[in-house]
Design a protein around this motif. Structure first.
Motif, PDB file in Angstrom:
ATOM      1  N   SER A 345      50.382  -2.530 -15.519  1.00  0.00           N
ATOM      2  CA  SER A 345      51.332  -2.237 -14.443  1.00  0.00           C
ATOM      3  C   SER A 345      50.698  -1.329 -13.406  1.00  0.00           C
ATOM      4  CB  SER A 345      52.592  -1.563 -15.010  1.00  0.00           C
ATOM      5  OG  SER A 345      53.198  -2.363 -16.008  1.00  0.00           O
ATOM      6  N   VAL A 346      51.186  -1.479 -12.184  1.00  0.00           N
ATOM      7  CA  VAL A 346      50.825  -0.608 -11.062  1.00  0.00           C
ATOM      8  C   VAL A 346      52.122  -0.019 -10.515  1.00  0.00           C
ATOM      9  CG1 VAL A 346      49.987  -0.551  -8.684  1.00  0.00           C
ATOM     10  CG2 VAL A 346      48.688  -1.760 -10.432  1.00  0.00           C
ATOM     11  N   THR A 347      52.125   1.274 -10.269  1.00  0.00           N
ATOM     12  CA  THR A 347      53.315   1.970  -9.787  1.00  0.00           C
ATOM     13  C   THR A 347      52.983   2.757  -8.532  1.00  0.00           C
ATOM     14  OG1 THR A 347      54.016   2.201 -12.088  1.00  0.00           O
ATOM     15  CG2 THR A 347      55.201   3.492 -10.441  1.00  0.00           C
ATOM     16  N   SER A 348      53.866   2.672  -7.559  1.00  0.00           N
ATOM     17  CA  SER A 348      53.701   3.385  -6.290  1.00  0.00           C
ATOM     18  C   SER A 348      55.020   4.042  -5.910  1.00  0.00           C
ATOM     19  CB  SER A 348      53.260   2.429  -5.165  1.00  0.00           C
ATOM     20  OG  SER A 348      52.029   1.806  -5.463  1.00  0.00           O
ATOM     21  N   THR A 349      54.910   5.082  -5.134  1.00  0.00           N
ATOM     22  CA  THR A 349      56.083   5.657  -4.497  1.00  0.00           C
ATOM     23  C   THR A 349      56.023   5.305  -3.020  1.00  0.00           C
ATOM     24  OG1 THR A 349      57.362   7.680  -4.182  1.00  0.00           O
ATOM     25  CG2 THR A 349      54.984   7.863  -3.994  1.00  0.00           C
ATOM     26  N   LEU A 350      57.011   5.701  -2.264  1.00  0.00           N
ATOM     27  CA  LEU A 350      57.026   5.343  -0.842  1.00  0.00           C
ATOM     28  C   LEU A 350      57.458   6.544  -0.012  1.00  0.00           C
ATOM     29  CD1 LEU A 350      60.325   4.870  -0.174  1.00  0.00           C
ATOM     30  CD2 LEU A 350      59.865   2.781  -1.449  1.00  0.00           C
ATOM     31  N   LYS A 351      57.010   6.532   1.222  1.00  0.00           N
ATOM     32  CA  LYS A 351      57.331   7.586   2.173  1.00  0.00           C
ATOM     33  C   LYS A 351      58.434   7.097   3.101  1.00  0.00           C
ATOM     34  CE  LYS A 351      52.578   9.309   2.177  1.00  0.00           C
ATOM     35  NZ  LYS A 351      51.381   9.619   3.011  1.00  0.00           N
ATOM     36  N   LEU A 352      59.408   7.956   3.306  1.00  0.00           N
ATOM     37  CA  LEU A 352      60.532   7.580   4.159  1.00  0.00           C
ATOM     38  C   LEU A 352      60.097   7.526   5.614  1.00  0.00           C
ATOM     39  CD1 LEU A 352      63.284   9.794   2.543  1.00  0.00           C
ATOM     40  CD2 LEU A 352      62.959   7.352   2.260  1.00  0.00           C
ATOM     41  N   PRO A 353      60.478   6.484   6.351  1.00  0.00           N
ATOM     42  CA  PRO A 353      60.078   6.369   7.756  1.00  0.00           C
ATOM     43  C   PRO A 353      60.853   7.339   8.639  1.00  0.00           C
ATOM     44  CG  PRO A 353      61.515   4.558   7.161  1.00  0.00           C
ATOM     45  CD  PRO A 353      61.268   5.325   5.897  1.00  0.00           C
ATOM     46  N   GLU A 354      60.227   7.763   9.721  1.00  0.00           N
ATOM     47  CA  GLU A 354      60.863   8.716  10.627  1.00  0.00           C
ATOM     48  C   GLU A 354      62.090   8.115  11.306  1.00  0.00           C
ATOM     49  OE1 GLU A 354      61.540  12.270  12.507  1.00  0.00           O
ATOM     50  OE2 GLU A 354      60.075  11.819  10.942  1.00  0.00           O
ATOM     51  N   ARG A 355      62.062   6.811  11.549  1.00  0.00           N
ATOM     52  CA  ARG A 355      63.175   6.180  12.256  1.00  0.00           C
ATOM     53  C   ARG A 355      64.392   5.956  11.364  1.00  0.00           C
ATOM     54  NH1 ARG A 355      59.470   2.068  11.318  1.00  0.00           N
ATOM     55  NH2 ARG A 355      60.237   0.315  10.087  1.00  0.00           N
ATOM     56  N   GLY A 356      64.253   6.230  10.067  1.00  0.00           N
ATOM     57  CA  GLY A 356      65.367   6.059   9.155  1.00  0.00           C
ATOM     58  C   GLY A 356      65.252   4.773   8.359  1.00  0.00           C
ATOM     59  N   THR A 357      66.167   4.600   7.429  1.00  0.00           N
ATOM     60  CA  THR A 357      66.164   3.420   6.571  1.00  0.00           C
ATOM     61  C   THR A 357      67.579   2.889   6.431  1.00  0.00           C
ATOM     62  OG1 THR A 357      65.583   2.609   4.361  1.00  0.00           O
ATOM     63  CG2 THR A 357      66.418   4.839   4.501  1.00  0.00           C
ATOM     64  N   ALA A 358      67.702   1.585   6.277  1.00  0.00           N
ATOM     65  CA  ALA A 358      69.005   0.927   6.156  1.00  0.00           C
ATOM     66  C   ALA A 358      69.349   0.711   4.693  1.00  0.00           C
ATOM     67  CB  ALA A 358      68.994  -0.406   6.895  1.00  0.00           C
ATOM     68  N   LEU A 359      70.627   0.706   4.399  1.00  0.00           N
ATOM     69  CA  LEU A 359      71.099   0.441   3.046  1.00  0.00           C
ATOM     70  C   LEU A 359      70.715  -0.984   2.651  1.00  0.00           C
ATOM     71  CD1 LEU A 359      72.779   1.703   0.733  1.00  0.00           C
ATOM     72  CD2 LEU A 359      74.757   0.537   1.696  1.00  0.00           C
ATOM     73  N   GLY A 360      70.045  -1.134   1.525  1.00  0.00           N
ATOM     74  CA  GLY A 360      69.581  -2.440   1.064  1.00  0.00           C
ATOM     75  C   GLY A 360      68.207  -2.826   1.554  1.00  0.00           C
ATOM     76  N   ALA A 361      67.487  -1.883   2.200  1.00  0.00           N
ATOM     77  CA  ALA A 361      66.170  -2.213   2.737  1.00  0.00           C
ATOM     78  C   ALA A 361      65.143  -2.480   1.648  1.00  0.00           C
ATOM     79  CB  ALA A 361      65.680  -1.084   3.646  1.00  0.00           C
ATOM     80  N   LEU A 362      65.374  -1.978   0.439  1.00  0.00           N
ATOM     81  CA  LEU A 362      64.407  -2.143  -0.641  1.00  0.00           C
ATOM     82  C   LEU A 362      64.571  -3.455  -1.406  1.00  0.00           C
ATOM     83  CD1 LEU A 362      64.471   1.475  -2.109  1.00  0.00           C
ATOM     84  CD2 LEU A 362      62.608   0.408  -0.848  1.00  0.00           C
ATOM     85  N   ALA A 363      65.483  -4.307  -0.969  1.00  0.00           N
ATOM     86  CA  ALA A 363      65.714  -5.566  -1.693  1.00  0.00           C
ATOM     87  C   ALA A 363      64.458  -6.429  -1.731  1.00  0.00           C
ATOM     88  CB  ALA A 363      66.870  -6.329  -1.055  1.00  0.00           C
ATOM     89  N   GLY A 364      63.684  -6.441  -0.643  1.00  0.00           N
ATOM     90  CA  GLY A 364      62.478  -7.256  -0.623  1.00  0.00           C
ATOM     91  C   GLY A 364      61.417  -6.804  -1.599  1.00  0.00           C
ATOM     92  N   VAL A 365      61.428  -5.520  -1.987  1.00  0.00           N
ATOM     93  CA  VAL A 365      60.443  -5.018  -2.938  1.00  0.00           C
ATOM     94  C   VAL A 365      60.676  -5.597  -4.326  1.00  0.00           C
ATOM     95  CG1 VAL A 365      59.465  -2.901  -3.935  1.00  0.00           C
ATOM     96  CG2 VAL A 365      60.251  -2.917  -1.571  1.00  0.00           C
TER      97      VAL A 365
END
Length: 500
Positions: A345-365
């Protein structure tokens, strides 16, 4: 239109110009030779010490991949020593032929201090909820399987309701003054068709030839195109708070379990309310063991489903996973991935974008890129106490004001990012004054594939999916074992517990 959140701030702010006390101490201590050389009027030595001091400042202050250079050196040294001595390599008692008790947990790394206890009977079916005790972090946890329709087909009104529901869930956890963390875990695996294969075997007519049964099952497997997802929520309560609450509920172990059951009831109410969960099932010890086993080995789920189906016809069939066998038999950590049994397995974290994030944006991951790949992610909500939140907000405001004052005195122009950060800090103070809860959520994403698959390629695909969702990925190097557990195993382990 989408529901967007952009009012996140830094989890920690330094005392002076963004520097922590340790960093300030290192910088001041490294400057002493310069002052000694100046007092002795040894100017060549002063120049050499000044260059060395600048190197120390760069190594201490400048972050590289989320850590300072000194942090990387310390982590790499510890990783190298553990690898050379074999401390980081895990071998189960079953593999060594030393298995004695099936109820004792045999887990690698950060899972070793865990103990799973059965709670008192609850509900009409008298289920015993599994209580997870972490002796190292001094925490207790309970886990539930949650059924939710998702946000893919939701409109703006429903997204706003789900967002308000998550806010209400965090606020409910904070008002009880017991919960310190909420873990929301989603695991997406290509459908193994286990239930449909059983249905075919049970419903094909007796007059059909055996070849037609095999042909139908083979066509079912070749036509596999769906993705099966499962969602868990884990509530983490520290021992110090739980012990204080248990005094009013009988004390000792029984009081702690009663307090955890009350926390489970409050959390379930919030989940089935505005959050929109259709069903919340708090896991028993056998159910939790099966969830842990399929977290380490996704392909084992089909065998468990088949064993449960055979239990009605074959007396004495074993349908449960013993805790001694729920973990991997062998696990080897690497710098950028983790190998466990026939999987890596490979595990990563993510950095929040300055412009903000939408609810459900992580569905593609969560969309697997191969029929053998399992994607998973966990969103951890650390919940701050109101007094701690107010102190952190005041400290952040003081640091921002001090930095702004220094820039004004030096005539340095205030950038747009600094003004936006100040506006966010002001809004956080306003919300805290109105009774809001302070939380700094973070996300851990993971991909799991068989050892025959190129793990480097699937790690690259995971990072690409994170970028397509609008986030910047950060591979959790030298900590892949702990990161995998946080992203895939619903036992209340997170990356913020210092006791680990």
């Amino acid at each position: 239109m989408t529901t967007t959140f952009r009012n996140f701030t830094q989890t920690r702010t330094g005392w002076l110009l963004g520097l922590s006390p340790v960093q300030i101490g290192i910088i001041i201590a490294a400057s002493f030779p310069i002052w000694f050389a100046i007092s002795a009027q040894r100017w060549p030595a002063m120049g050499v010490f000044l260059l060395l001091w600048g190197l120390v400042v760069v190594l201490t202050v400048v972050p590289i991949g989320g850590r300072s250079s000194i942090g990387w050196m310390a982590a790499a040294t510890g990783f190298g020593i553990s690898a050379l001595t074999g401390w980081s390599e895990f071998t189960s008692r079953a593999e060594r032929g030393r298995l004695r008790c099936l109820e004792e947990l045999d887990m690698p790394g950060v899972l070793q201090p865990l103990e799973v206890l059965e709670g008192p009977p609850t509900g009409l079916e008298q289920h015993r909820i599994a209580m997870i005790k972490n002796s190292a972090a001094r925490t207790w946890a309970i886990t539930a399987r949650v059924e939710h329709e998702g946000t893919a087909m939701s409109d703006q009104t429903e997204l706003a309701r789900f967002a308000a529901g998550m806010t209400d869930l965090v606020d409910t956890a904070a008002r009880g003054d017991l919960i310190t963390e909420l873990h929301v875990m989603v695991r997406a695996t290509p459908d193994d068709c286990a239930e449909r294969e059983l249905w075919l075997r049970e419903n094909i007519t007796d007059g059909a030839p055996d070849a037609s049964v095999a042909t139908n099952i083979e066509l079912l497997r070749w036509g596999q195109a769906g993705t099966r997802s499962e969602c868990f929520i884990t509530v983490v309560v520290p021992e110090a708070r739980l012990a204080r609450e248990a005094k009013h509920l009988g004390g000792k172990l029984a009081g702690r379990m009663s307090a955890l059951l009350a926390v489970a009831s409050e959390t379930e109410t919030a989940l089935t309310g505005a959050v929109g969960a259709s069903n919340v099932e708090w896991l028993t010890s056998p159910q939790l063991a099966a969830a842990v086993r399929t977290g380490f080995a996704p392909a084992d789920r089909a065998a468990l489903i088949q064993a449960q189906a055979q239990q009605a016809t074959a007396a004495g069939s074993c349908t449960e996973v013993p805790w001694a066998l729920a973990g991997p038999s062998h696990a080897i950590p690497a710098v950028r991935h983790w190998t466990h049994d026939a999987w890596h397995s490979v595990t990563s974290t993510l950095k929040l974008p300055e412009r903000g994030t939408a609810l459900g944006a992580l569905a593609g991951v969560l969309v697997p890129s191969s029929v053998s790949e399992r994607r998973s992610l966990t969103v951890v909500f650390p919940i701050e106490r109101q007094s701690v939140a107010d102190r952190k907000a005041s400290q952040a405001e003081f640091t921002s004001s001090l930095g702004q004052g220094l820039r004004d005195r030096l005539g340095i122009r205030t950038g747009i990012k600094d003004r936006r950060q100040q506006a966010k800090l002001d809004q956080v103070e306003d919300q805290l004054a109105l009774g809001a809860t302070l939380t700094h959520p973070y996300v851990v994403c993971s991909t799991t594939v068989p050892t025959t698959a190129p793990i480097t390629e699937f790690g690259r695909r995971l990072d690409a999916s994170i970028r397509q969702a609008g986030f910047a990925p950060q591979r959790l190097d030298l900590a892949q074992d702990s990161a995998f557990v946080t992203a895939n195993i619903p036992l209340g382990i997170s990356l913020t517990h210092r006791g680990l």
